[in-house]
Design a protein around this motif. Structure first.
Motif, PDB file in Angstrom:
ATOM      1  N   ILE A  22       0.839  -1.201   0.000  1.00  0.00           N
ATOM      2  CA  ILE A  22       0.000   0.000   0.000  1.00  0.00           C
ATOM      3  C   ILE A  22       0.871   1.246   0.000  1.00  0.00           C
ATOM      4  O   ILE A  22       0.608   2.212  -0.727  1.00  0.00           O
ATOM      5  CB  ILE A  22      -0.955  -0.012   1.213  1.00  0.00           C
ATOM      6  CG1 ILE A  22      -1.957  -1.154   1.083  1.00  0.00           C
ATOM      7  CG2 ILE A  22      -1.667   1.338   1.359  1.00  0.00           C
ATOM      8  CD1 ILE A  22      -2.727  -1.449   2.358  1.00  0.00           C
ATOM      9  N   GLU A  23       1.929   1.225   0.795  1.00  0.00           N
ATOM     10  CA  GLU A  23       2.865   2.353   0.855  1.00  0.00           C
ATOM     11  C   GLU A  23       3.444   2.645  -0.517  1.00  0.00           C
ATOM     12  O   GLU A  23       3.474   3.799  -0.972  1.00  0.00           O
ATOM     13  CB  GLU A  23       3.972   2.013   1.846  1.00  0.00           C
ATOM     14  CG  GLU A  23       5.012   3.083   2.053  1.00  0.00           C
ATOM     15  CD  GLU A  23       6.097   2.618   3.018  1.00  0.00           C
ATOM     16  OE1 GLU A  23       7.255   3.017   2.800  1.00  0.00           O
ATOM     17  OE2 GLU A  23       5.792   1.875   3.974  1.00  0.00           O
ATOM     18  N   HIS A  24       3.904   1.608  -1.223  1.00  0.00           N
ATOM     19  CA  HIS A  24       4.480   1.792  -2.565  1.00  0.00           C
ATOM     20  C   HIS A  24       3.421   2.257  -3.562  1.00  0.00           C
ATOM     21  O   HIS A  24       3.703   3.097  -4.426  1.00  0.00           O
ATOM     22  CB  HIS A  24       5.134   0.495  -3.042  1.00  0.00           C
ATOM     23  CG  HIS A  24       6.417   0.184  -2.331  1.00  0.00           C
ATOM     24  ND1 HIS A  24       7.530   0.996  -2.367  1.00  0.00           N
ATOM     25  CD2 HIS A  24       6.752  -0.856  -1.536  1.00  0.00           C
ATOM     26  CE1 HIS A  24       8.498   0.476  -1.635  1.00  0.00           C
ATOM     27  NE2 HIS A  24       8.044  -0.661  -1.111  1.00  0.00           N
ATOM     28  N   ALA A  25       2.204   1.736  -3.456  1.00  0.00           N
ATOM     29  CA  ALA A  25       1.134   2.146  -4.360  1.00  0.00           C
ATOM     30  C   ALA A  25       0.782   3.618  -4.153  1.00  0.00           C
ATOM     31  O   ALA A  25       0.556   4.349  -5.126  1.00  0.00           O
ATOM     32  CB  ALA A  25      -0.100   1.269  -4.147  1.00  0.00           C
ATOM     33  N   LEU A  26       0.735   4.065  -2.908  1.00  0.00           N
ATOM     34  CA  LEU A  26       0.457   5.477  -2.635  1.00  0.00           C
ATOM     35  C   LEU A  26       1.528   6.373  -3.234  1.00  0.00           C
ATOM     36  O   LEU A  26       1.228   7.421  -3.815  1.00  0.00           O
ATOM     37  CB  LEU A  26       0.335   5.709  -1.127  1.00  0.00           C
ATOM     38  CG  LEU A  26      -0.910   5.133  -0.457  1.00  0.00           C
ATOM     39  CD1 LEU A  26      -0.800   5.257   1.058  1.00  0.00           C
ATOM     40  CD2 LEU A  26      -2.171   5.809  -0.960  1.00  0.00           C
ATOM     41  N   ASP A  27       2.781   5.948  -3.097  1.00  0.00           N
ATOM     42  CA  ASP A  27       3.887   6.707  -3.693  1.00  0.00           C
ATOM     43  C   ASP A  27       3.720   6.767  -5.210  1.00  0.00           C
ATOM     44  O   ASP A  27       3.905   7.822  -5.820  1.00  0.00           O
ATOM     45  CB  ASP A  27       5.226   6.073  -3.314  1.00  0.00           C
ATOM     46  CG  ASP A  27       6.408   6.900  -3.800  1.00  0.00           C
ATOM     47  OD1 ASP A  27       6.462   8.115  -3.487  1.00  0.00           O
ATOM     48  OD2 ASP A  27       7.271   6.330  -4.502  1.00  0.00           O
ATOM     49  N   GLY A  28       3.361   5.641  -5.822  1.00  0.00           N
ATOM     50  CA  GLY A  28       3.160   5.599  -7.270  1.00  0.00           C
ATOM     51  C   GLY A  28       1.996   6.465  -7.729  1.00  0.00           C
ATOM     52  O   GLY A  28       1.966   6.917  -8.875  1.00  0.00           O
ATOM     53  N   VAL A  34       4.650   9.728   2.397  1.00  0.00           N
ATOM     54  CA  VAL A  34       4.065   8.695   3.248  1.00  0.00           C
ATOM     55  C   VAL A  34       5.212   7.850   3.778  1.00  0.00           C
ATOM     56  O   VAL A  34       5.894   7.165   3.025  1.00  0.00           O
ATOM     57  CB  VAL A  34       3.048   7.819   2.477  1.00  0.00           C
ATOM     58  CG1 VAL A  34       2.531   6.700   3.364  1.00  0.00           C
ATOM     59  CG2 VAL A  34       1.897   8.674   1.961  1.00  0.00           C
ATOM     60  N   GLY A  35       5.455   7.901   5.071  1.00  0.00           N
ATOM     61  CA  GLY A  35       6.612   7.240   5.656  1.00  0.00           C
ATOM     62  C   GLY A  35       6.429   5.757   5.880  1.00  0.00           C
ATOM     63  O   GLY A  35       7.296   4.957   5.601  1.00  0.00           O
ATOM     64  N   SER A  36       5.268   5.371   6.364  1.00  0.00           N
ATOM     65  CA  SER A  36       5.048   3.974   6.692  1.00  0.00           C
ATOM     66  C   SER A  36       3.548   3.706   6.724  1.00  0.00           C
ATOM     67  O   SER A  36       2.775   4.542   7.184  1.00  0.00           O
ATOM     68  CB  SER A  36       5.666   3.645   8.049  1.00  0.00           C
ATOM     69  OG  SER A  36       5.399   2.307   8.403  1.00  0.00           O
ATOM     70  N   VAL A  37       3.155   2.545   6.251  1.00  0.00           N
ATOM     71  CA  VAL A  37       1.752   2.134   6.299  1.00  0.00           C
ATOM     72  C   VAL A  37       1.686   0.771   6.975  1.00  0.00           C
ATOM     73  O   VAL A  37       2.436  -0.145   6.634  1.00  0.00           O
ATOM     74  CB  VAL A  37       1.136   2.038   4.879  1.00  0.00           C
ATOM     75  CG1 VAL A  37      -0.283   1.506   4.953  1.00  0.00           C
ATOM     76  CG2 VAL A  37       1.173   3.389   4.181  1.00  0.00           C
ATOM     77  N   ARG A  38       0.816   0.642   7.942  1.00  0.00           N
ATOM     78  CA  ARG A  38       0.539  -0.637   8.598  1.00  0.00           C
ATOM     79  C   ARG A  38      -0.949  -0.890   8.406  1.00  0.00           C
ATOM     80  O   ARG A  38      -1.767  -0.027   8.694  1.00  0.00           O
ATOM     81  CB  ARG A  38       0.857  -0.580  10.091  1.00  0.00           C
ATOM     82  CG  ARG A  38       2.271  -0.189  10.452  1.00  0.00           C
ATOM     83  CD  ARG A  38       3.263  -1.276  10.320  1.00  0.00           C
ATOM     84  NE  ARG A  38       3.077  -2.265  11.371  1.00  0.00           N
ATOM     85  CZ  ARG A  38       3.746  -3.403  11.408  1.00  0.00           C
ATOM     86  NH1 ARG A  38       4.618  -3.704  10.468  1.00  0.00           N
ATOM     87  NH2 ARG A  38       3.539  -4.269  12.382  1.00  0.00           N
ATOM     88  N   GLN A  39      -1.301  -2.051   7.927  1.00  0.00           N
ATOM     89  CA  GLN A  39      -2.709  -2.355   7.713  1.00  0.00           C
ATOM     90  C   GLN A  39      -3.235  -3.207   8.852  1.00  0.00           C
ATOM     91  O   GLN A  39      -2.475  -3.837   9.571  1.00  0.00           O
ATOM     92  CB  GLN A  39      -2.912  -3.026   6.356  1.00  0.00           C
ATOM     93  CG  GLN A  39      -2.308  -4.403   6.214  1.00  0.00           C
ATOM     94  CD  GLN A  39      -3.246  -5.503   6.657  1.00  0.00           C
ATOM     95  OE1 GLN A  39      -4.454  -5.395   6.509  1.00  0.00           O
ATOM     96  NE2 GLN A  39      -2.705  -6.554   7.211  1.00  0.00           N
ATOM     97  N   GLY A  40      -4.535  -3.190   9.010  1.00  0.00           N
ATOM     98  CA  GLY A  40      -5.175  -3.968  10.058  1.00  0.00           C
ATOM     99  C   GLY A  40      -6.598  -4.294   9.663  1.00  0.00           C
ATOM    100  O   GLY A  40      -6.956  -4.210   8.489  1.00  0.00           O
ATOM    101  N   LYS A  41      -7.402  -4.648  10.643  1.00  0.00           N
ATOM    102  CA  LYS A  41      -8.799  -4.956  10.370  1.00  0.00           C
ATOM    103  C   LYS A  41      -9.670  -4.392  11.481  1.00  0.00           C
ATOM    104  O   LYS A  41      -9.229  -4.247  12.624  1.00  0.00           O
ATOM    105  CB  LYS A  41      -9.025  -6.455  10.182  1.00  0.00           C
ATOM    106  CG  LYS A  41      -8.279  -7.347  11.122  1.00  0.00           C
ATOM    107  CD  LYS A  41      -8.306  -8.807  10.717  1.00  0.00           C
ATOM    108  CE  LYS A  41      -7.373  -9.543  11.663  1.00  0.00           C
ATOM    109  NZ  LYS A  41      -7.243 -10.924  11.455  1.00  0.00           N
TER     110      LYS A  41
END
Length: 80
Positions: A22-28, A34-41
């Protein structure tokens, strides 16, 4: 009726390949910085119980037994 929100996230130090993707997709997509993305539920749960303490205990038991893998995940329970 008690409404609650359970949020489950990976513990610090546990690799999060989905968050990294997700982090790389946001950059693209042009979202720089965006420094870091952690996903959860997130689980929104309604319990037919007027006893708040019992509902909270039940929700924690649900997390420990099914909703979260407590070896690699943390969870929080918020009751409205």
């Amino acid at each position: 009726m008690i409404k609650a929100r359970v949020t489950v996230t990976l513990k610090n130090g546990v690799l999060d390949p989905q968050g990294k993707a997700i982090e790389h997709a946001l950059d693209g997509l042009g979202f720089a910085g965006v420094g870091s993305v952690r996903q959860g539920k997130v689980f929104d749960i309604e319990i037919d119980n007027a006893d708040r303490a019992k509902a909270e205990a039940d929700l924690k038991a649900m997390c420990d037994r099914l909703l979260a893998n407590t070896v690699i995940e943390n969870y929080t329970v918020a009751i409205d």
